[in-house]
Design an enzyme around this catalytic site. Structure first.
Site, PDB file in Angstrom:
ATOM      1  N   PRO A 155       2.276   2.850 -10.324  1.00 19.38           N
ATOM      2  CA  PRO A 155       2.143   1.918  -9.198  1.00 19.38           C
ATOM      3  C   PRO A 155       3.368   1.903  -8.290  1.00 19.38           C
ATOM      4  O   PRO A 155       3.232   1.813  -7.061  1.00 19.38           O
ATOM      5  CB  PRO A 155       1.940   0.562  -9.890  1.00 19.38           C
ATOM      6  CG  PRO A 155       1.367   0.894 -11.217  1.00 19.38           C
ATOM      7  CD  PRO A 155       2.009   2.182 -11.616  1.00 19.38           C
ATOM      8  N   TYR A 156       4.558   2.000  -8.865  1.00 17.93           N
ATOM      9  CA  TYR A 156       5.776   2.012  -8.049  1.00 17.93           C
ATOM     10  C   TYR A 156       5.802   3.243  -7.153  1.00 17.93           C
ATOM     11  O   TYR A 156       6.022   3.142  -5.928  1.00 17.93           O
ATOM     12  CB  TYR A 156       7.007   1.993  -8.958  1.00 17.93           C
ATOM     13  CG  TYR A 156       8.311   2.171  -8.210  1.00 17.93           C
ATOM     14  CD1 TYR A 156       8.835   1.145  -7.442  1.00 17.93           C
ATOM     15  CD2 TYR A 156       8.999   3.384  -8.260  1.00 17.93           C
ATOM     16  CE1 TYR A 156      10.021   1.312  -6.740  1.00 17.93           C
ATOM     17  CE2 TYR A 156      10.184   3.565  -7.568  1.00 17.93           C
ATOM     18  CZ  TYR A 156      10.692   2.525  -6.807  1.00 17.93           C
ATOM     19  OH  TYR A 156      11.860   2.697  -6.113  1.00 17.93           O
ATOM     20  N   ALA A 157       5.582   4.424  -7.740  1.00 16.79           N
ATOM     21  CA  ALA A 157       5.628   5.656  -6.958  1.00 16.79           C
ATOM     22  C   ALA A 157       4.571   5.649  -5.865  1.00 16.79           C
ATOM     23  O   ALA A 157       4.830   6.061  -4.721  1.00 16.79           O
ATOM     24  CB  ALA A 157       5.440   6.862  -7.877  1.00 16.79           C
ATOM     25  N   SER A 159       3.189   3.014  -4.373  1.00 18.12           N
ATOM     26  CA  SER A 159       3.515   2.041  -3.329  1.00 18.12           C
ATOM     27  C   SER A 159       4.570   2.594  -2.380  1.00 18.12           C
ATOM     28  O   SER A 159       4.510   2.375  -1.162  1.00 18.12           O
ATOM     29  CB  SER A 159       3.987   0.717  -3.949  1.00 18.12           C
ATOM     30  OG  SER A 159       5.236   0.856  -4.616  1.00 18.12           O
TER      31      SER A 159
END
Length: 245
Positions: A155-157, A159
């Site tokens: 999810p971080y990558a 976003s």
């Protein structure tokens, strides 16, 4: 230069604090921001000439919109916006169930939607800045994991990859009055990453520069993008060359 104002989100520690201090050295008046470390923010105001501090939870749309209004009330103008605040939660890429929809929404709210909201709220002030001087500047802080399949979590990558694309779309939409670029760091030496010994070893062993970045390395690059009056729509990877391996 002394009257030009820069808002740096997430600027009471790490990369954001280094960016704020660098822009002050370059002659900007800086509006500092954090979600919770108000005491640190107020101490930095005493350190940095003419600075102000603004507290806001960027995961809250109303608070994000209010942040720009608060800066304009304090300084009367805005010339540079650095979207540095972000949320990173380490989740193994193979543990799909740990990346819950709630965590996806949380990271998208802070890492993607909040920067877009801040740009929308700041647009009029940034265009007013350009009317009386050089183009205004927006610098988004992404990550090298937004350009290659790495990162602390999927999810971080994802976003941050979306933030990279939004950077290019905004550069097309807002030029020539407002330039929009992004810096995409790899690992940076901060209190958070001190607890990631495996990642530190990766950079020391595999990157051409044989070390992670210091916050000042990223701050120097942000300052260069702010100073340049031509470059827009660029995603500048700053990972010591690890992306080459």
């Amino acid at each position: 230069m002394s009257e030009r104002v820069a808002l740096v989100t997430g600027s009471t520690s790490g990369i954001g604090a280094a960016i704020a201090r660098r822009l002050v050295r370059d002659g900007y008046v800086v509006a500092l921001h954090s979600r919770s470390s108000a005491e640190v923010g107020r101490a930095m105001v005493r350190e940095l000439k003419n600075a102000s501090y603004h507290q806001a939870d960027l995961g809250d749309e109303t608070a994000a919109r209010g942040l720009v209004a608060s800066v304009l009330e304090a300084h009367g103008r805005l010339d540079v916006l650095v979207n540095n605040a972000g949320l990173s939660i380490r989740i193994p890429h193979t543990d799909l169930k740990a990346a819950t929809p709630a965590l996806w929404r949380q990271m998208l709210d802070v890492n993607l939607i909040a920067p877009f909201v801040l740009v929308a709220e700041a647009e009029a002030a940034l265009r007013a800045s350009a009317a009386s001087g050089p183009a205004a500047s927006i610098v988004n802080i992404g990550t090298h994991a937004g350009s290659r399949p790495k990162g602390s979590s999927i999810p971080y990558a994802a976003s941050k990859a979306a933030l990279h694309h939004v950077t290019k779309l905004l550069a097309l939409s807002l030029g020539p009055d407002i330039r929009v670029n992004a810096v995409a760091p790899g690992l940076v030496e901060t209190p958070m990453t001190a607890n990631w010994p495996d990642m530190l070893e990766t950079w020391r062993a595999k990157s051409p520069m044989k070390r992670p970045a210091k916050p000042e390395d990223i701050a120097d690059l942000v300052a260069a993008l702010c100073a340049n009056d031509y470059v827009t729509g660029e995603i500048v990877i700053a990972d010591g060359g690890l992306n080459l391996t």
